[in-house]
Design a protein around this motif. Structure first.
Motif, PDB file in Angstrom:
ATOM      1  N   LYS A   1      41.969  44.039  96.914  1.00  0.00           N
ATOM      2  CA  LYS A   1      40.917  44.290  97.481  1.00  0.00           C
ATOM      3  C   LYS A   1      40.766  46.130  97.560  1.00  0.00           C
ATOM      4  O   LYS A   1      41.619  46.820  97.483  1.00  0.00           O
ATOM      5  CB  LYS A   1      41.622  44.119  99.324  1.00  0.00           C
ATOM      6  CG  LYS A   1      41.524  42.965  99.047  1.00  0.00           C
ATOM      7  CD  LYS A   1      42.673  42.279 100.666  1.00  0.00           C
ATOM      8  CE  LYS A   1      43.123  40.862 100.378  1.00  0.00           C
ATOM      9  NZ  LYS A   1      43.811  40.495 101.417  1.00  0.00           N
ATOM     10  N   VAL A   2      39.310  46.589  97.905  1.00  0.00           N
ATOM     11  CA  VAL A   2      38.625  47.509  98.445  1.00  0.00           C
ATOM     12  C   VAL A   2      38.165  47.220  99.945  1.00  0.00           C
ATOM     13  O   VAL A   2      37.005  47.069 100.073  1.00  0.00           O
ATOM     14  CB  VAL A   2      37.568  48.169  97.110  1.00  0.00           C
ATOM     15  CG1 VAL A   2      37.274  49.481  97.907  1.00  0.00           C
ATOM     16  CG2 VAL A   2      38.390  47.160  95.963  1.00  0.00           C
ATOM     17  N   GLU A   3      39.258  48.067 101.005  1.00  0.00           N
ATOM     18  CA  GLU A   3      38.849  48.313 101.941  1.00  0.00           C
ATOM     19  C   GLU A   3      38.063  49.498 102.734  1.00  0.00           C
ATOM     20  O   GLU A   3      38.153  50.755 102.404  1.00  0.00           O
ATOM     21  CB  GLU A   3      40.152  48.602 102.701  1.00  0.00           C
ATOM     22  CG  GLU A   3      41.503  46.837 102.333  1.00  0.00           C
ATOM     23  CD  GLU A   3      42.615  47.478 103.004  1.00  0.00           C
ATOM     24  OE1 GLU A   3      42.851  48.647 103.565  1.00  0.00           O
ATOM     25  OE2 GLU A   3      43.253  46.220 102.989  1.00  0.00           O
ATOM     26  N   ILE A   4      36.572  49.061 102.940  1.00  0.00           N
ATOM     27  CA  ILE A   4      35.782  50.355 103.582  1.00  0.00           C
ATOM     28  C   ILE A   4      35.921  50.891 104.887  1.00  0.00           C
ATOM     29  O   ILE A   4      36.333  49.582 105.926  1.00  0.00           O
ATOM     30  CB  ILE A   4      34.534  49.458 102.838  1.00  0.00           C
ATOM     31  CG1 ILE A   4      34.346  49.331 101.535  1.00  0.00           C
ATOM     32  CG2 ILE A   4      33.782  50.490 103.492  1.00  0.00           C
ATOM     33  CD1 ILE A   4      34.789  50.171 100.398  1.00  0.00           C
ATOM     34  N   LEU A   5      36.290  51.940 105.073  1.00  0.00           N
ATOM     35  CA  LEU A   5      36.746  52.444 106.561  1.00  0.00           C
ATOM     36  C   LEU A   5      35.102  51.857 107.548  1.00  0.00           C
ATOM     37  O   LEU A   5      34.081  52.142 106.570  1.00  0.00           O
ATOM     38  CB  LEU A   5      36.319  53.564 106.291  1.00  0.00           C
ATOM     39  CG  LEU A   5      37.949  54.608 105.576  1.00  0.00           C
ATOM     40  CD1 LEU A   5      37.965  55.828 105.760  1.00  0.00           C
ATOM     41  CD2 LEU A   5      38.633  54.437 106.209  1.00  0.00           C
ATOM     42  N   PRO A   6      35.464  51.510 108.909  1.00  0.00           N
ATOM     43  CA  PRO A   6      33.891  50.978 108.913  1.00  0.00           C
ATOM     44  C   PRO A   6      32.848  52.013 109.374  1.00  0.00           C
ATOM     45  O   PRO A   6      31.423  51.278 108.789  1.00  0.00           O
ATOM     46  CB  PRO A   6      35.013  50.877 110.427  1.00  0.00           C
ATOM     47  CG  PRO A   6      35.984  51.713 110.360  1.00  0.00           C
ATOM     48  CD  PRO A   6      36.522  52.079 109.431  1.00  0.00           C
ATOM     49  N   GLU A   7      32.676  53.064 109.518  1.00  0.00           N
ATOM     50  CA  GLU A   7      32.029  53.763 109.067  1.00  0.00           C
ATOM     51  C   GLU A   7      30.866  53.641 107.912  1.00  0.00           C
ATOM     52  O   GLU A   7      29.734  54.178 108.042  1.00  0.00           O
ATOM     53  CB  GLU A   7      32.208  55.335 109.712  1.00  0.00           C
ATOM     54  CG  GLU A   7      32.732  56.043 108.917  1.00  0.00           C
ATOM     55  CD  GLU A   7      34.783  56.255 109.022  1.00  0.00           C
ATOM     56  OE1 GLU A   7      35.391  56.929 109.129  1.00  0.00           O
ATOM     57  OE2 GLU A   7      34.956  55.401 109.508  1.00  0.00           O
TER      58      GLU A   7
END
Length: 157
Positions: free
Chosen positions: A30-36
């Motif tokens: 998985k590649v988890e992208i920061l909310p911003e």
């Protein structure tokens, strides 16, 4: 540089990992992208493959000559993809399965769990593939990439 997220994979140790995505065929991550940064994922689901640029966060120091995984003789660092580099930036092309709430579900991942993500770019064959490309010293050993696993040669002393 700003980190835009983190990469999750089944690899918790540097030793024994695949050394390139072709050696990690079918390995899911998985590649988890920061909310911003999630708004930047708009339209990404239309691409089958992505280029991930990331920080070799466990890499310390470098040598300008190294013995790469697929060889037994010293090579110039910039003629290899060795992880210990002056600017420890890694690159992997992964297959995108789906996008869900800022998380990219991918396959063919050869990256250490928890690796900081620097950027994502779509893989576009007409832009990125080069017919007639030469592969230098790897022409003799490059086919072994699917079975070669990492060892301790690039682990920081």
């Amino acid at each position: 540089m700003n980190l835009i997220g983190f990469i999750r994979s089944p690899f918790s140790s540097l030793e024994g990992m695949p050394i390139q995505p072709t050696g990690a065929a079918g390995v899911r991550g998985k590649v988890e992208i920061l909310p911003e940064y999630r708004a930047g994922l708009k339209d990404i689901e239309g691409f089958s493959h992505l280029i991930l640029l990331y920080l070799f966060h466990r890499s310390e120091g470098f040598k300008l000559e190294v013995v790469p995984f697929l060889d037994s003789q010293p090579r110039g660092l910039f003629a290899t993809r060795a992880p210990r580099r002056p600017n420890p930036i890694g690159l992997s092309i992964v297959r995108l399965d789906s996008v869900e709430d800022g998380v990219l579900h991918v396959q063919d991942i050869d990256i250490l769990d928890g690796t900081p993500l620097l950027d994502i770019k779509p893989y576009v064959p007409v832009f990125d593939r080069r017919d007639g490309a030469r592969t230098g010293w790897l022409e003799l050993t490059g086919n072994a990439v699917t079975s070669q696993k990492s060892d301790s040669r690039f682990v920081a002393p």
